[in-house]
Design a protein around this motif. Structure first.
Motif, PDB file in Angstrom:
ATOM      1  N   TYR A   1       0.805  -1.210   0.000  1.00 47.56           N
ATOM      2  CA  TYR A   1       0.000   0.000   0.000  1.00 47.56           C
ATOM      3  C   TYR A   1       0.850   1.276   0.000  1.00 47.56           C
ATOM      4  CZ  TYR A   1      -3.622  -3.347   0.989  1.00 47.56           C
ATOM      5  OH  TYR A   1      -4.478  -4.409   0.902  1.00 47.56           O
TER       6      TYR A   1
ATOM      7  N   LEU B   1       0.599  -0.924  -6.994  1.00 45.41           N
ATOM      8  CA  LEU B   1      -0.590  -0.272  -6.460  1.00 45.41           C
ATOM      9  C   LEU B   1      -1.227   0.581  -7.535  1.00 45.41           C
ATOM     10  CD1 LEU B   1      -2.415   0.499  -4.053  1.00 45.41           C
ATOM     11  CD2 LEU B   1      -0.827   2.419  -3.667  1.00 45.41           C
ATOM     12  N   TRP B   2      -0.406   1.363  -8.273  1.00 45.67           N
ATOM     13  CA  TRP B   2      -0.943   2.245  -9.306  1.00 45.67           C
ATOM     14  C   TRP B   2      -1.513   1.447 -10.503  1.00 45.67           C
ATOM     15  CZ3 TRP B   2      -2.324   6.615  -7.757  1.00 45.67           C
ATOM     16  CH2 TRP B   2      -1.640   7.254  -6.742  1.00 45.67           C
TER      17      TRP B   2
ATOM     18  N   VAL C   1      -4.892   0.388  -9.190  1.00 42.54           N
ATOM     19  CA  VAL C   1      -5.823   1.519  -9.160  1.00 42.54           C
ATOM     20  C   VAL C   1      -6.252   1.861 -10.576  1.00 42.54           C
ATOM     21  CG1 VAL C   1      -6.016   4.009  -8.635  1.00 42.54           C
ATOM     22  CG2 VAL C   1      -4.989   2.458  -6.973  1.00 42.54           C
TER      23      VAL C   1
ATOM     24  N   LEU D   1     -10.017   1.771 -12.052  1.00 46.36           N
ATOM     25  CA  LEU D   1     -10.622   2.948 -12.672  1.00 46.36           C
ATOM     26  C   LEU D   1     -11.064   2.648 -14.109  1.00 46.36           C
ATOM     27  CD1 LEU D   1      -8.410   5.908 -11.429  1.00 46.36           C
ATOM     28  CD2 LEU D   1     -10.802   5.477 -10.922  1.00 46.36           C
TER      29      LEU D   1
END
Length: 170
Positions: free
Chosen positions: A9, A16-17, A20, A24
């Motif tokens: 995290y 992590l990106w 994400v 999205l």
């Protein structure tokens, strides 16, 4: 477990990106109606597959019906061939019987003709023998008559027999 790892995290962690960004992307795609487009494409593909399956089933049924029809026609053709063969055999037998009858009739006619010719030949031979006998008898009678005339004595019995020979020869 990897899920509870504090390094996961960390904002500097590229994984992590990526996670994400992926989340999205799915949210935006969902919000834009990509799920409807995908569902519509899948529905269209499913409908096409179903129509292809229906067409294949229809063609299979047609092929099965055609196969049954051809089997029936084959059985009918075999029956016709057997009937034609039997008719040909019957015709050959009939023609053989007719030929034998004509041959028998022809032989009978030729035999009758031969018998008539033999009878005519016998009659002609008999007539020729009678004519030769008559000529011989006439010649003998002439010699006897010539001998009698030369002697000068008439014989009444002989004169009567000679007068009867002429009508009997004819």
């Amino acid at each position: 477990m990897e899920f509870f790892n504090p390094h996961l995290y960390d904002l500097a962690n590229p994984e992590l990106w990526v996670a994400v960004g992926l989340i999205l992307f799915f949210v935006v795609a969902w919000w834009m109606g990509a799920h409807k487009t995908v569902a519509a494409a899948l529905d269209a593909k499913s409908a096409k597959i179903q129509s292809d399956l229906d067409e294949a089933a229809r063609l299979r049924a047609e092929a099965q019906a055609m196969l049954e029809k051809l089997r029936g026609e084959r059985v009918e053709a075999e029956a016709q061939a057997k009937a034609m063969l039997k008719a040909a055999e019957d015709e050959a037998t009939r023609l053989q019987v007719e030929a034998e009858a004509r041959l028998t009739e022809s032989l009978a006619r030729r035999e009758a003709l031969a018998e008539r010719r033999i009878a005519q030949a016998e009659a002609q031979a008999t007539a020729e023998v009678k004519a030769a006998a008559a000529e011989q008898a006439t010649a003998a009678a002439e010699r006897v008559l010539a001998g009698r005339l030369a002697s000068g004595t008439p014989d009444p019995l002989l004169d009567q027999a000679i007068s009867q020979i002429g009508p009997r020869l004819n």
